[in-house]
Design a protein around this motif. Structure first.
Motif, short mmCIF file in Angstrom:
data_model
loop_
_atom_site.label_atom_id
_atom_site.label_comp_id
_atom_site.label_asym_id
_atom_site.label_seq_id
_atom_site.Cartn_x
_atom_site.Cartn_y
_atom_site.Cartn_z
N MET A 68 -30.93 23.99 36.64
CA MET A 68 -31.74 24.90 35.84
C MET A 68 -32.69 24.12 34.93
O MET A 68 -33.88 24.48 34.80
N THR A 69 -32.21 23.06 34.32
CA THR A 69 -33.06 22.27 33.40
C THR A 69 -34.21 21.63 34.14
O THR A 69 -35.37 21.71 33.71
N SER A 83 -47.56 20.22 29.41
CA SER A 83 -46.82 19.12 30.03
C SER A 83 -45.34 19.44 30.03
O SER A 83 -44.85 20.14 29.13
N PRO A 84 -44.60 18.96 31.03
CA PRO A 84 -43.15 19.21 31.07
C PRO A 84 -42.41 18.68 29.84
O PRO A 84 -41.46 19.30 29.38
N THR A 85 -42.85 17.55 29.30
CA THR A 85 -42.15 16.97 28.16
C THR A 85 -42.26 17.87 26.93
O THR A 85 -41.28 18.07 26.20
N GLU A 86 -43.45 18.41 26.68
CA GLU A 86 -43.62 19.30 25.54
C GLU A 86 -42.82 20.59 25.72
O GLU A 86 -42.24 21.11 24.77
N TYR A 87 -42.84 21.10 26.94
CA TYR A 87 -42.09 22.33 27.21
C TYR A 87 -40.60 22.11 27.06
O TYR A 87 -39.87 23.00 26.63
N LEU A 88 -40.12 20.91 27.41
CA LEU A 88 -38.69 20.61 27.32
C LEU A 88 -38.20 20.72 25.88
O LEU A 88 -37.06 21.14 25.65
N GLN A 89 -39.03 20.37 24.91
CA GLN A 89 -38.63 20.48 23.50
C GLN A 89 -38.32 21.93 23.13
O GLN A 89 -37.44 22.20 22.32
N LEU A 153 -27.52 18.29 27.44
CA LEU A 153 -28.09 17.40 26.43
C LEU A 153 -28.38 16.03 27.02
O LEU A 153 -29.45 15.44 26.77
N GLY A 154 -27.46 15.49 27.81
CA GLY A 154 -27.67 14.17 28.42
C GLY A 154 -28.86 14.16 29.36
O GLY A 154 -29.69 13.24 29.32
N VAL A 155 -28.97 15.20 30.20
CA VAL A 155 -30.11 15.29 31.12
C VAL A 155 -31.41 15.43 30.33
O VAL A 155 -32.43 14.80 30.66
N GLY A 156 -31.37 16.24 29.27
CA GLY A 156 -32.57 16.41 28.45
C GLY A 156 -33.02 15.13 27.79
O GLY A 156 -34.23 14.83 27.74
N LEU A 157 -32.09 14.36 27.27
CA LEU A 157 -32.45 13.09 26.64
C LEU A 157 -33.07 12.13 27.65
O LEU A 157 -34.02 11.40 27.33
N MET A 159 -34.77 13.02 30.23
CA MET A 159 -36.09 13.56 30.58
C MET A 159 -37.10 13.47 29.44
O MET A 159 -38.28 13.69 29.65
N GLY A 160 -36.64 13.15 28.23
CA GLY A 160 -37.57 12.99 27.12
C GLY A 160 -37.36 13.93 25.96
O GLY A 160 -38.18 13.95 25.04
N PHE A 161 -36.28 14.68 25.95
CA PHE A 161 -36.01 15.58 24.83
C PHE A 161 -35.62 14.77 23.60
O PHE A 161 -34.76 13.89 23.67
N ARG A 162 -36.26 15.07 22.47
CA ARG A 162 -35.99 14.37 21.23
C ARG A 162 -35.77 15.39 20.12
O ARG A 162 -36.73 15.93 19.56
N PRO A 163 -34.51 15.68 19.77
CA PRO A 163 -34.23 16.70 18.74
C PRO A 163 -34.60 16.21 17.36
O PRO A 163 -34.17 15.13 16.92
N GLY A 164 -35.39 17.01 16.64
CA GLY A 164 -35.79 16.64 15.30
C GLY A 164 -34.65 16.68 14.31
O GLY A 164 -34.69 16.02 13.27
N GLY A 165 -33.61 17.45 14.61
CA GLY A 165 -32.47 17.55 13.71
C GLY A 165 -31.49 16.41 13.81
O GLY A 165 -30.52 16.35 13.03
N GLY A 166 -31.71 15.50 14.75
CA GLY A 166 -30.82 14.35 14.91
C GLY A 166 -29.44 14.74 15.40
O GLY A 166 -29.20 15.86 15.87
#
Length: 283
Positions: A68-69, A83-89, A153-157, A159-166
């Protein structure tokens, strides 16, 4: 003299009298009744042992979330966000909530399967806290929800996901999602007791979950929708869950949405937990 004869001065053991046996049995301390916590944990461990012996059960919390991700990110990312990276956020918190809420229906399937096999008849004869069997199912499924969250979360990281909340924001968001999913699962335990077949439970679950997950803020911003559709999306409980999880991962905690999710989870637990136990006692 025969070898079976009693030797001289050897004591002869007399058979115990019935009253002596009764006195021993009465005097013997009975084991304490297990606590509600211990029986619930035992049933939860039983649910995890099922996963150990049938590891294919983890496909829905590993392969499905990954698919799904990847699919939604690369199919719609360029069209919706440039872009896919921006949408992933934007997408990943929603996909995480959607995937976990979708697999909550398996609790009802497990309950219905045990009823059909007659396992529940054995549970009812045990001197244990009555709801512990139901709570055990949910405790076991909490592990599945956690695995799904970590996989996404692992797949997202990667792919470029960067959570602002840490780390703190992500951990808190996952805990909130697990808490709501625990309450939400009681809906399907009720259907597992109420409906007569596993297929019926799955059919009803999908009929409810698909509109709730797709008609929400998971994939797009509701502001782009028609007004009549926004009205439904804004009252959709999944929308509030996703908004709370997304705000925590972004680092901009939305106290109103978080409070809404906690209160809604408590209400769902109170209503459907009560209905489930009444059905269980009558089953």
């Amino acid at each position: 003299m025969s070898t079976t004869a009693v030797k001289e001065n050897e004591p002869v053991l007399a058979a115990p009298k019935p009253e002596d046996l009764a006195a021993v049995l009465i005097a013997k301390n009975r084991p304490q009744r297990p606590s509600a916590l211990s029986t619930s944990v035992t049933f939860g461990w039983r649910a995890m042992l099922k996963i150990k012996h049938v590891p294919e059960q983890l496909f829905d919390v590993t392969a499905f979330p990954i698919m799904m991700t990847l699919m939604f990110t690369y199919l719609f990312g360029g069209a919706l966000s440039g872009s896919p990276t921006e949408y992933l956020q934007f997408l990943l918190p929603g996909i995480m909530a959607s995937s976990i809420l979708m697999i909550t229906m398996y609790t009802g399937l497990s309950v219905n399967t045990d009823i059909e096999k007659g396992v529940f008849d054995r549970f009812r004869t045990l001197p244990i806290w009555r709801p512990s069997a139901m709570v055990g199912y949910l405790l076991g499924d909490m592990l599945r929800y956690l695995i799904a969250s970590l996989v996404i979360l692992g797949v997202g990281l990667i792919m470029g996901f960067r959570p602002g909340g840490g780390f703190g924001g992500v951990a808190a968001a996952i805990l909130l999602l697990l808490a709501f999913s625990f309450a939400f699962s009681w809906i399907w335990t009720m259907f597992g007791l109420l409906l007569r077949s596993e297929k019926s439970v799955m059919g009803v679950s999908m009929m409810v979950l698909f509109p709730l997950t797709f008609l929400s803020n998971i994939y797009v911003n509701p502001e782009t929708m028609p007004g009549w559709l926004q009205a439904f999306v804004n009252i959709n409980p999944v929308t509030h869950v996703v908004a709370a999880v997304r705000s925590m991962m972004d680092g901009n905690w939305n106290g109103g949405e978080i409070t809404w999710v906690l209160i809604a989870g408590g209400v769902i637990l109170a209503i459907f937990g009560t209905l489930t136990m009444r059905l269980y006692n009558r089953k």
